[in-house]
Scaffold this motif. Structure first.
Motif, mmCIF file in Angstrom:
data_model
loop_
_atom_site.group_PDB
_atom_site.id
_atom_site.type_symbol
_atom_site.label_atom_id
_atom_site.label_comp_id
_atom_site.label_asym_id
_atom_site.label_seq_id
_atom_site.Cartn_x
_atom_site.Cartn_y
_atom_site.Cartn_z
ATOM 1 N N CYS A 132 0.833 -1.199 0.000
ATOM 2 C CA CYS A 132 0.000 0.000 0.000
ATOM 3 C C CYS A 132 0.871 1.254 0.000
ATOM 4 O O CYS A 132 1.887 1.320 0.697
ATOM 5 C CB CYS A 132 -0.893 -0.025 1.238
ATOM 6 S SG CYS A 132 -1.958 1.426 1.353
ATOM 7 N N HIS B 295 0.101 3.969 1.275
ATOM 8 C CA HIS B 295 -0.096 4.729 2.519
ATOM 9 C C HIS B 295 0.991 4.331 3.517
ATOM 10 O O HIS B 295 2.027 4.960 3.578
ATOM 11 C CB HIS B 295 -1.512 4.490 3.066
ATOM 12 C CG HIS B 295 -1.787 5.209 4.356
ATOM 13 N ND1 HIS B 295 -2.501 4.639 5.381
ATOM 14 C CD2 HIS B 295 -1.424 6.452 4.773
ATOM 15 C CE1 HIS B 295 -2.576 5.509 6.392
ATOM 16 N NE2 HIS B 295 -1.929 6.609 6.046
ATOM 17 N N ARG B 296 0.811 3.237 4.212
ATOM 18 C CA ARG B 296 1.829 2.855 5.190
ATOM 19 C C ARG B 296 2.349 1.451 4.942
ATOM 20 O O ARG B 296 2.862 0.787 5.835
ATOM 21 C CB ARG B 296 1.300 3.040 6.607
ATOM 22 C CG ARG B 296 1.354 4.523 7.014
ATOM 23 C CD ARG B 296 0.499 4.856 8.214
ATOM 24 N NE ARG B 296 0.785 4.038 9.398
ATOM 25 C CZ ARG B 296 -0.028 3.979 10.467
ATOM 26 N NH1 ARG B 296 -1.129 4.705 10.494
ATOM 27 N NH2 ARG B 296 0.277 3.229 11.492
ATOM 28 N N GLY B 297 2.199 0.995 3.697
ATOM 29 C CA GLY B 297 2.945 -0.192 3.281
ATOM 30 C C GLY B 297 2.250 -1.521 3.388
ATOM 31 O O GLY B 297 2.805 -2.541 2.973
ATOM 32 N N THR B 298 1.055 -1.570 3.911
ATOM 33 C CA THR B 298 0.396 -2.870 4.115
ATOM 34 C C THR B 298 0.309 -3.674 2.809
ATOM 35 O O THR B 298 0.063 -3.109 1.733
ATOM 36 C CB THR B 298 -1.030 -2.646 4.671
ATOM 37 O OG1 THR B 298 -0.921 -1.858 5.852
ATOM 38 C CG2 THR B 298 -1.740 -3.948 4.966
ATOM 39 N N CYS C 58 -7.006 -1.567 0.553
ATOM 40 C CA CYS C 58 -6.098 -1.908 1.639
ATOM 41 C C CYS C 58 -6.886 -2.223 2.908
ATOM 42 O O CYS C 58 -7.806 -1.469 3.273
ATOM 43 C CB CYS C 58 -5.120 -0.761 1.893
ATOM 44 S SG CYS C 58 -3.986 -1.139 3.245
ATOM 45 N N PHE D 218 -6.008 -1.911 5.945
ATOM 46 C CA PHE D 218 -5.659 -1.130 7.143
ATOM 47 C C PHE D 218 -6.522 0.136 7.261
ATOM 48 O O PHE D 218 -7.238 0.328 8.241
ATOM 49 C CB PHE D 218 -4.157 -0.804 7.094
ATOM 50 C CG PHE D 218 -3.547 -0.349 8.398
ATOM 51 C CD1 PHE D 218 -4.301 -0.183 9.560
ATOM 52 C CD2 PHE D 218 -2.179 -0.078 8.468
ATOM 53 C CE1 PHE D 218 -3.715 0.239 10.759
ATOM 54 C CE2 PHE D 218 -1.587 0.341 9.657
ATOM 55 C CZ PHE D 218 -2.355 0.494 10.801
ATOM 56 N N HIS D 219 -6.482 1.011 6.260
ATOM 57 C CA HIS D 219 -7.292 2.237 6.352
ATOM 58 C C HIS D 219 -8.217 2.438 5.150
ATOM 59 O O HIS D 219 -8.950 3.417 5.093
ATOM 60 C CB HIS D 219 -6.402 3.482 6.457
ATOM 61 C CG HIS D 219 -5.340 3.385 7.495
ATOM 62 N ND1 HIS D 219 -4.077 2.886 7.222
ATOM 63 C CD2 HIS D 219 -5.351 3.696 8.814
ATOM 64 C CE1 HIS D 219 -3.348 2.902 8.332
ATOM 65 N NE2 HIS D 219 -4.089 3.390 9.316
ATOM 66 N N GLY D 220 -8.131 1.527 4.166
ATOM 67 C CA GLY D 220 -9.084 1.572 3.071
ATOM 68 C C GLY D 220 -8.661 2.357 1.834
ATOM 69 O O GLY D 220 -9.487 2.611 0.953
ATOM 70 N N PHE D 221 -7.405 2.773 1.727
ATOM 71 C CA PHE D 221 -6.953 3.306 0.439
ATOM 72 C C PHE D 221 -7.297 2.257 -0.631
ATOM 73 O O PHE D 221 -7.061 1.059 -0.429
ATOM 74 C CB PHE D 221 -5.429 3.508 0.422
ATOM 75 C CG PHE D 221 -4.931 4.813 0.979
ATOM 76 C CD1 PHE D 221 -5.386 5.308 2.184
ATOM 77 C CD2 PHE D 221 -3.966 5.546 0.281
ATOM 78 C CE1 PHE D 221 -4.908 6.517 2.704
ATOM 79 C CE2 PHE D 221 -3.484 6.746 0.787
ATOM 80 C CZ PHE D 221 -3.949 7.239 1.999
HETATM 81 S S1 FES Z 1 -1.638 1.171 5.074
HETATM 82 FE FE1 FES Z 1 -2.984 0.949 3.453
HETATM 83 S S2 FES Z 1 -4.549 2.296 3.830
HETATM 84 FE FE2 FES Z 1 -3.219 2.594 5.461
#
Ligand code: FES
Ligand SMILES: [Fe+2]
Length: 445
Positions: free
Chosen positions: A105, A107-110, A124, A126-129
């Motif tokens: 991701c 955003h923060r790599g998930t 994603c 984690f936060h839905g990006f």
């Molecule tokens: S790590 Fe993917 S949306 Fe936050």
């Protein structure tokens, strides 16, 4: 035929001269461009430091077979292709379009996808990006809080994708040569074996206790047959295998093992009846007919079996039907055009563990006249399961188990070695020397 040809090449090419049907020109294109001496230290298979170099200099630079096109038939179907810490989502992103995205991701790599499957978009957990199948940004929750993001350019980073023979290849190096260039002579050699017209009738995946190169190298020589597969000696010309290394070809090599005759290791006479009985494991199988060799009876039986299965004519010479023809594509992919053994092998490191590997075995059968059956999904064998637990692999399961049974001992012995380098045969292990010459050109020694 000149006397300075390697004996395997002379033998196999003479067999092809007697073939009752036209043999493809590529099978007559034999060559032995001796790679010369190469020192292969045992640590190349056992050290984490060498694995790390392979990741940086090999796996991040080479074209790799990620899946079959038939594994992702519908838009949204995707395969997660992992190699060491690299992970790619290989997706059919539109009709006639396949893309590969780094599985992380923005955003923060998930990890965006944990497993192969189907998705309409990549969201994603984690936060839905969320991204569209073509890698363009779909939406960001609370987008007002990311003023620095320009939505039109916030796309998933892509790896390169190429297709050949119904396979999807990926390469994470934007500066690498094209797939066509990388595959060298392979596409021309496979002109009469369109693997895109085959379907995947078996796919098993097994974790094995050795370095990926230990497992891979067990499948590019027939020298080990006498010790590992003694039951094959009455029907296999192991020591008369042709090994091909073409001048100027660093990524591709080949071997052709003649089948349907006894090995030179068998000291007594083996009758045609015995060969036919062994190859078809039945007493009431085909009987030798007056004037016909066991090989031609076997070829006819294989040809008629394949044509019955396919419901159409599948033209093949005796050698394509009976013999074991295996191509190698550096560093880890082996497609077999031959019809009795229509195998595909792939070998990868298991994560970052130099002491274990992931081995894929597939079978590709001609697509029946009635239409393409759905490709078999990969089945990861559980600990305790073996290749023989995969019924689709048929008689090959037992043979693969024999190969796999040596892997742990090879790896353990390599660690115990006090020698600076392995000892490699001049001819029968020339493909291993050829492989290491190319490996060194990528990784260094
Ligand atoms: S790590 Fe993917 S949306 Fe936050
Ligand atoms: Fe073997």
């Amino acid at each position: 035929m000149t006397d300075d040809r390697p004996r395997g090449e002379a033998y196999v090419q003479a067999l092809m001269e007697q073939d009752r049907r036209p043999v493809p020109a590529s099978l007559r294109a034999a060559a032995f461009d001796d790679p010369g001496h190469v020192a292969v230290p045992p640590t190349r298979y056992t050290s984490r430091a060498y694995h790390d170099l392979e990741v940086e200099r090999l796996w991040k630079r080479v074209w790799q077979m990620a899946c079959r096109e038939e594994d992702i038939p519908a838009v949204g179907d995707h395969v997660v292709y992992d190699i060491a810490d690299l992970s790619l989502i290989v997706v059919r992103s539109g009709p006639g379009r396949i893309q590969a995205f780094h599985n992380s991701c923005l955003h923060r790599g998930t990890q965006l996808r944990a497993a192969s499957g189907h998705a309409d978009e990549f969201r994603c957990p984690f936060h839905g990006f969320t991204w569209h199948l073509d890698g363009t940004l779909a939406r960001i929750p609370c987008a007002w809080d990311f003023p620095e993001i320009e939505p039109s350019t916030f796309c998933l980073p892509e790896a390169r994708v190429g297709t050949w023979g119904g396979f999807v290849f990926v390469n994470v190096d934007p500066g690498s040569p094209s797939l066509e260039e990388y595959l060298e002579i392979l596409p021309a050699h496979f002109a009469s074996w369109p693997l895109e017209d085959r379907w995947k009738s078996a796919h098993a995946v097994r974790i094995v206790p050795c370095n990926w190169k230990v497992a891979m190298e067990a499948f590019i020589e027939s020298y080990h047959t006498v010790a590992v597969h003694p039951q094959l000696l009455r029907t296999t010309g192991d020591t008369l295998t042709e090994y091909d290394i073409w001048p100027g070809s660093s990524h591709v090599s080949r071997m052709i093992t003649p089948v349907g005759m006894p090995s030179e290791h068998v000291e007594r006479a083996v009758t045609d009846e015995e060969i036919l009985g062994l190859m078809f494991l039945t007493k009431d199988g085909p009987q030798p007919t007056e004037g016909a060799s066991a090989r031609s009876v076997i070829a006819d039986r294989i040809r008629s079996g394949i044509e019955a299965e396919a419901g159409r004519e599948v033209p093949m010479s005796d050698t394509e039907a009976v013999d074991a023809v295996e191509y190698f594509v550096f560093p880890n992919f082996m497609p077999w055009p031959s019809y009795q053994t229509p195998l595909v092998y792939r070998f990868r490191p298991n994560g970052n563990d130099p002491d274990s590997a992931v081995v894929d075995v597939m079978l590709l059968q001609p697509v029946p006249a009635s239409g393409r059956p759905p490709a078999m999904r990969p089945r990861l064998l559980e600990p305790g399961e073996t290749w023989a637990d995969v019924p689709e692999l048929g008689f090959l399961g037992r043979i693969l188990n024999q190969d796999s049974s040596t892997f742990g001992r090879i790896q353990r012995g390599l660690k115990a070695s006090v020698r600076p380098a392995l000892t490699l045969a001049h001819y029968q292990e020339a493909r291993i020397r050829h492989f290491h010459t190319t490996l060194q050109s990528y990784v260094g020694s």
